[in-house]
Write an enzyme that holds these catalytic residues in place. Structure first.
Site, short mmCIF file in Angstrom:
data_model
loop_
_atom_site.label_atom_id
_atom_site.label_comp_id
_atom_site.label_asym_id
_atom_site.label_seq_id
_atom_site.Cartn_x
_atom_site.Cartn_y
_atom_site.Cartn_z
N HIS A 75 20.46 1.10 -3.01
CA HIS A 75 20.69 2.20 -2.06
C HIS A 75 21.08 1.64 -0.70
O HIS A 75 20.40 0.78 -0.15
CB HIS A 75 19.41 3.04 -1.90
N TYR A 203 13.46 11.99 2.70
CA TYR A 203 12.17 12.12 3.40
C TYR A 203 12.24 13.46 4.13
O TYR A 203 13.08 13.64 5.02
CB TYR A 203 12.00 10.99 4.41
N PRO A 294 1.93 4.65 2.01
CA PRO A 294 3.16 4.35 1.27
C PRO A 294 4.44 4.94 1.89
O PRO A 294 5.53 4.66 1.43
CB PRO A 294 2.91 4.95 -0.11
N LYS A 298 6.14 -0.07 1.92
CA LYS A 298 5.91 -1.45 2.36
C LYS A 298 4.87 -2.22 1.57
O LYS A 298 4.81 -3.44 1.65
CB LYS A 298 5.48 -1.44 3.84
N TYR A 386 12.90 -0.64 7.69
CA TYR A 386 12.81 -0.15 6.31
C TYR A 386 13.40 -1.14 5.31
O TYR A 386 12.83 -1.38 4.24
CB TYR A 386 13.57 1.18 6.21
P1 FAS Z 1 -2.54 -4.98 -6.77
O1 FAS Z 1 -3.65 -4.02 -6.48
O2 FAS Z 1 -1.24 -4.50 -7.29
O3 FAS Z 1 -3.05 -6.09 -7.82
C1 FAS Z 1 -4.36 -6.58 -7.79
C2 FAS Z 1 -4.72 -6.93 -9.22
O4 FAS Z 1 -6.02 -7.54 -9.20
C3 FAS Z 1 -4.83 -5.68 -10.09
O5 FAS Z 1 -4.07 -5.87 -11.27
C4 FAS Z 1 -6.33 -5.58 -10.40
O6 FAS Z 1 -6.57 -5.08 -11.69
C5 FAS Z 1 -6.76 -7.03 -10.28
N1 FAS Z 1 -8.17 -7.21 -9.95
C6 FAS Z 1 -8.93 -6.47 -9.10
N2 FAS Z 1 -10.18 -6.97 -9.05
C7 FAS Z 1 -10.19 -8.06 -9.88
C8 FAS Z 1 -11.18 -9.00 -10.26
N3 FAS Z 1 -12.43 -8.93 -9.76
N4 FAS Z 1 -10.86 -10.00 -11.13
C9 FAS Z 1 -9.59 -10.07 -11.62
N5 FAS Z 1 -8.59 -9.22 -11.31
C10 FAS Z 1 -8.91 -8.22 -10.45
N6 FAS Z 1 3.32 0.62 -2.27
C11 FAS Z 1 4.59 0.91 -1.98
O7 FAS Z 1 5.28 0.11 -1.36
N7 FAS Z 1 5.13 2.14 -2.37
C12 FAS Z 1 4.40 3.05 -3.09
O8 FAS Z 1 4.89 4.11 -3.44
C13 FAS Z 1 3.07 2.74 -3.45
N8 FAS Z 1 2.32 3.60 -4.21
C14 FAS Z 1 1.03 3.26 -4.53
C15 FAS Z 1 0.23 4.11 -5.34
C16 FAS Z 1 -1.09 3.78 -5.65
C17 FAS Z 1 -1.94 4.70 -6.52
C18 FAS Z 1 -1.66 2.58 -5.15
C19 FAS Z 1 -3.12 2.23 -5.43
C20 FAS Z 1 -0.89 1.72 -4.37
C21 FAS Z 1 0.47 2.05 -4.06
N9 FAS Z 1 1.27 1.21 -3.32
C22 FAS Z 1 2.56 1.51 -2.99
C23 FAS Z 1 0.77 -0.03 -2.86
C24 FAS Z 1 0.86 -1.03 -3.98
O9 FAS Z 1 2.16 -1.03 -4.50
C25 FAS Z 1 0.39 -2.36 -3.46
O10 FAS Z 1 0.90 -2.64 -2.18
C26 FAS Z 1 0.70 -3.50 -4.41
O11 FAS Z 1 0.17 -3.18 -5.66
C27 FAS Z 1 0.10 -4.77 -3.82
O12 FAS Z 1 0.11 -5.74 -4.80
P2 FAS Z 1 -1.14 -6.73 -4.97
O13 FAS Z 1 -1.54 -7.23 -3.64
O14 FAS Z 1 -0.73 -7.68 -6.04
O15 FAS Z 1 -2.35 -5.82 -5.43
C1 PHB Z 2 8.68 5.41 -4.66
O1 PHB Z 2 9.82 5.37 -5.17
O2 PHB Z 2 7.62 5.46 -5.32
C2 PHB Z 2 8.58 5.40 -3.15
C3 PHB Z 2 9.73 5.20 -2.40
C4 PHB Z 2 9.65 5.20 -1.02
C5 PHB Z 2 8.42 5.42 -0.40
C6 PHB Z 2 7.27 5.62 -1.17
C7 PHB Z 2 7.34 5.60 -2.55
O3 PHB Z 2 8.36 5.44 0.95
#
Ligand code: FAS
Ligand code: PHB
Length: 394
Positions: A75, A203, A294, A298, A386
């Site tokens: 995009h 947005y 979110p 980021k 962004y």
């Molecule tokens: P993660 O949380 O992805 O990974 C951590 C890992 O550690 C997990 O697999 C977990 O199971 C594991 N773990 C935890 N405790 C442990 C233990 N004691 N022993 C072993 N393993 C363990 N970010 C965006 O940019 N855009 C979005 O739209 C967006 N939507 C999101 C929606 C939700 C519901 C959530 C919760 C987050 C969202 N995020 C979004 C943020 C998300 O993408 C995080 O920034 C991203 O997963 C970060 O990656 P990690 O730091 O690897 O953490």
């Molecule tokens: C998504 O595609 O899940 C998404 C994209 C942009 C955002 C948040 C989530 O700011």
């Protein structure tokens, strides 16, 4: 108890842990990754959807981006909708960069496939994980796998276990400071078999609340609605969701494209950071160290930036005996972390309705968005944050 010897013990197989393991592997630095969930769970968990160009470049340049290049949607901008007007922010014109729609679980799948492909240790469904010795120079990680107690003896521990992990809490309270802000709203997210309404993200600011139209493919829509923090998902029928999305995104541009909703869920919003992001031989990366709302897309990208900094520091240690980059890890990361915290907070307060706000605030918000979209300087500030600020290396 069986003891595994390795250089870097990595807790967590999300984007942070898996990418760190991959970057170290490319330099011949061995690591062991342990993950509490199953492979199936981490490869299907719905999370982020958008990669900055810098994040995508890391995947491609390190040999795990072939499918990303083939399947991502590139995009060159986004739309901002407010008072029924549709305004475009053209990243290519403003900063000459793009963003890639490529879901987090696809990134995870690519990194897991690579790790298993070169047969490096990646253990799923571990339990009772605890870290120790990170302050005394003899780090170890204990855990159970297949019902058996095991331990990893390593030089360093990478705490990549997310916001609810065990690594950050292992740092003594007197050696870490937390910064936290909760928001009085959440996001109701859906996945639907519906063609995206516009060819790029929308947005939408509306007095009823924020809405975001994003996507996963040319036939799958991802969309979000601002709802109250304690909203009950069972109060939201598919019809009600589409009706609310249509109200909040009405106006210029294509009419809302609808279809069968295949997944729905509610995600709370918070801003969180801890300082420092390291303690002795323990280094925190990704959500283990910070959380952003979110809105700015980021979370995953910031995790990838942390890991690029940590990998570079560990490689310098093993290749040249340098400790300076490891000692500077937190400082280097936090420069970016706080700029990303600022941007994520700024777009969230710009576009969401806060129930403490009054009519003055609504007019002020609209004027804020009107200025932002009407001024090249305003559009530039959205664009450069962004698509991802340039990395700042120590
Ligand atoms: P993660 O949380 O992805 O990974 C951590 C890992 O550690 C997990 O697999 C977990 O199971 C594991 N773990 C935890 N405790 C442990 C233990 N004691 N022993 C072993 N393993 C363990 N970010 C965006 O940019 N855009 C979005 O739209 C967006 N939507 C999101 C929606 C939700 C519901 C959530 C919760 C987050 C969202 N995020 C979004 C943020 C998300 O993408 C995080 O920034 C991203 O997963 C970060 O990656 P990690 O730091 O690897 O953490
Ligand atoms: C998504 O595609 O899940 C998404 C994209 C942009 C955002 C948040 C989530 O700011």
């Amino acid at each position: 108890m069986p003891r595994i010897k390795t250089r870097v013990g990595i807790v967590g197989a999300g984007p942070a842990g898996l990418l760190l393991a991959h970057l170290l592997h490319l330099e011949g630095i061995d690591s062991v990754v342990i993950e509490s969930r199953s492979r199936q769970y981490i490869e299907t968990r719905l999370r982020a959807g958008l990669l900055e160009q810098g994040s995508a470049d890391v995947m491609i340049e390190t040999g795990v981006g072939e499918r990303l290049q083939r399947e991502c949607l590139r995009h060159g901008g986004v739309y901002i909708k407010f008072r029924g007007e549709l305004k475009h922010i053209d990243f290519q014109d403003l900063v000459g960069q793009s963003v890639m729609i490529y879901a987090q679980q696809e990134v995870v799948k690519d990194l897991v496939a690579a790790r298993l492909g070169y047969n490096e240790p990646l253990m799923f469904e571990v339990g009772n994980v605890a870290v120790d010795g990170h302050a005394t120079g003899t780090p170890s990680i204990s855990f159970t796998a297949d019902g058996k107690d095991q331990a990893i003896d390593c030089d360093f521990i990478a705490g990549c276990d997310g916001f609810h992990g065990i690594c950050r809490p292992s740092i003594p309270a007197g050696d870490i400071k937390m910064f936290d802000r909760e928001y009085p709203f959440a996001w109701l997210g859906i996945l639907a078999d519906a063609k995206p309404t516009e060819e790029e993200l929308v947005y939408a600011h509306h007095e009823r609340g924020f809405a975001l139209l994003t996507m996963r493919s040319p036939t799958v829509t991802r969309a979000y609605l601002q709802v109250a923090r304690d909203e009950d998902i069972n109060q939201w029928s598919d019809e009600r969701i589409w009706e609310e999305l249509a109200l909040r995104t009405a106006g210029e541009g294509n009419p809302l494209s609808v279809g069968k909703i295949t997944q729905k869920g509610i995600t709370d919003m918070r801003s969180f950071a801890c300082e420092p992001m390291q303690y002795g031989r323990l280094f925190l990366a990704g959500d283990a160290a910070h959380i952003v709302p979110p809105t700015g897309a980021k979370g995953m990208n910031l995790a990838i930036a942390d890991v690029r900094i940590l990998a570079r520091a560990l490689i310098a240690y093993y290749k040249s005996g340098r400790t300076d980059l490891l000692e500077a890890y937190s400082r280097t990361c936090l420069k970016r972390v706080w700029k990303v915290q600022r941007f994520s907070w700024w777009v969230t307060q710009l576009l969401h309705r806060n129930d403490q706000d009054n009519d003055f605030d609504l007019r002020r918000q609209i004027a804020d968005i009107d200025y932002l979209t009407g001024s090249r300087a305003g559009r530039m500030t959205w664009a450069e944050n962004y698509v991802g600020l340039p990395m700042e290396w120590d």
